[in-house]
Design a protein around this motif. Sequence first.
Motif, PDB file in Angstrom:
ATOM      1  N   LEU A 163       1.172   7.541   8.146  1.00 22.71           N
ATOM      2  CA  LEU A 163      -0.211   7.817   7.786  1.00 22.71           C
ATOM      3  C   LEU A 163      -0.519   7.109   6.477  1.00 22.71           C
ATOM      4  CD1 LEU A 163      -2.934   9.349   7.967  1.00 22.71           C
ATOM      5  CD2 LEU A 163      -1.809  11.248   6.755  1.00 22.71           C
ATOM      6  N   SER A 164      -1.391   6.114   6.525  1.00 23.65           N
ATOM      7  CA  SER A 164      -1.844   5.439   5.320  1.00 23.65           C
ATOM      8  C   SER A 164      -3.171   6.072   4.923  1.00 23.65           C
ATOM      9  CB  SER A 164      -2.006   3.933   5.571  1.00 23.65           C
ATOM     10  OG  SER A 164      -2.299   3.241   4.375  1.00 23.65           O
ATOM     11  N   LEU A 165      -3.166   6.751   3.801  1.00 21.22           N
ATOM     12  CA  LEU A 165      -4.292   7.588   3.412  1.00 21.22           C
ATOM     13  C   LEU A 165      -5.566   6.785   3.166  1.00 21.22           C
ATOM     14  CD1 LEU A 165      -2.389   9.951   0.976  1.00 21.22           C
ATOM     15  CD2 LEU A 165      -3.391  10.618   3.181  1.00 21.22           C
TER      16      LEU A 165
ATOM     17  N   HIS B  94      -2.287   4.101  -1.345  1.00 18.91           N
ATOM     18  CA  HIS B  94      -2.430   2.764  -1.927  1.00 18.91           C
ATOM     19  C   HIS B  94      -2.818   2.832  -3.402  1.00 18.91           C
ATOM     20  CE1 HIS B  94      -6.839   3.032  -2.030  1.00 18.91           C
ATOM     21  NE2 HIS B  94      -6.777   3.577  -0.821  1.00 18.91           N
ATOM     22  N   GLY B  95      -2.863   1.665  -4.030  1.00 18.04           N
ATOM     23  CA  GLY B  95      -3.177   1.574  -5.443  1.00 18.04           C
ATOM     24  C   GLY B  95      -4.630   1.238  -5.715  1.00 18.04           C
TER      25      GLY B  95
ATOM     26  N   SER C 157       1.552   1.829  -7.015  1.00 17.65           N
ATOM     27  CA  SER C 157       0.815   1.825  -8.277  1.00 17.65           C
ATOM     28  C   SER C 157       0.258   3.220  -8.532  1.00 17.65           C
ATOM     29  CB  SER C 157      -0.260   0.742  -8.253  1.00 17.65           C
ATOM     30  OG  SER C 157      -0.717   0.460  -9.572  1.00 17.65           O
ATOM     31  N   GLN C 158      -1.058   3.379  -8.776  1.00 16.44           N
ATOM     32  CA  GLN C 158      -1.566   4.708  -9.112  1.00 16.44           C
ATOM     33  C   GLN C 158      -1.345   5.716  -7.989  1.00 16.44           C
ATOM     34  OE1 GLN C 158      -5.716   3.949 -10.002  1.00 16.44           O
ATOM     35  NE2 GLN C 158      -6.382   4.355  -7.905  1.00 16.44           N
ATOM     36  N   GLY C 159      -1.151   5.229  -6.773  1.00 17.42           N
ATOM     37  CA  GLY C 159      -0.813   6.131  -5.675  1.00 17.42           C
ATOM     38  C   GLY C 159       0.490   6.864  -5.902  1.00 17.42           C
TER      39      GLY C 159
END
Length: 294
Positions: free
Chosen positions: A56-58, A27-28, A103-105
């Motif tokens: 898998l959502s970190l 995610h961001g 985004s930053q992810g």
Amino acid sequence: MVALGLGVLVLCMMGVCGEPLPLVIWHGMGDSCCNPLSMGGIKKLVEQQVPGIYVLSLKIGSNIIEDMENSFFLNVNKQLDNVCEQLAKDPRLQNGYNGMGFSQGGQFLRAIVQKCPSPPMKNLISIGGQHQGVYGFPRCPGEISHICDWIRKTLNVGAYTQAVQEHLVQAEYWHDPLNEDQYRNGSIFLADINQERGVNESYRSNLQTLEKFVMVKFLKDTMVDPADSEWFGFYRPGQSKETITLQESSLYTEDRLGLRKMDKAGKLVFLAAAGDHLQFSEEWFNENILPFVR
């Protein structure tokens, strides 16, 4: 026909067919792994559209609050170490997976490809990632705008001081085109993964193992400055008005990351979304992104 059918059956019994590659999501800024209005919704959508997929959502931290706070304040390199360990320990990822960063992810997952080649990432999908960094901090998500105001002031005072670099995530991909030497010498994350201080051959060779590197740019982005960073473009060095494309940059012409070679091989995919930062429809996502996941 019968022989072919038996061959396919044997492969399926061996677990080779019928299972889509797992998907890892990062995610961001200011978000978390499991917000039902963001990453939780994306996870559910992918699972609905790609039956049987493992997503898998970190989560960086022991709970959702820590995960959100760490997106602002936990040293990126420590986050990368954490994620590398998560991926290495997950038995469902060992034969490979696709990565999707928001985004930053997006740039963080690219760093994972470069630093942690096992298990292997097959496709990287960067949705609004800032691969050449940012030089501006126009706005921030939702109720955490007070944090963004503080970050703006901090970045303006001393983005490249050791204390700020060590403890403020956004400073680690702050790219000042007016002070390129200061950026190269002071950035502990972006300047490293973009090979600004020398060429790490493993970074270059690891990135080239990707089958596709997909980059999504938002054409009306009011958050990322400059938005061209989402396609690896940035301001021409020495000023902050004119931007250049990836193909015009020294990173490309010197091929320090192997992006020129990947581009010539058709591995780089540049997609555009019409809206503001991370604003897209389910229909657009299904049509443009899911083909790289299935």
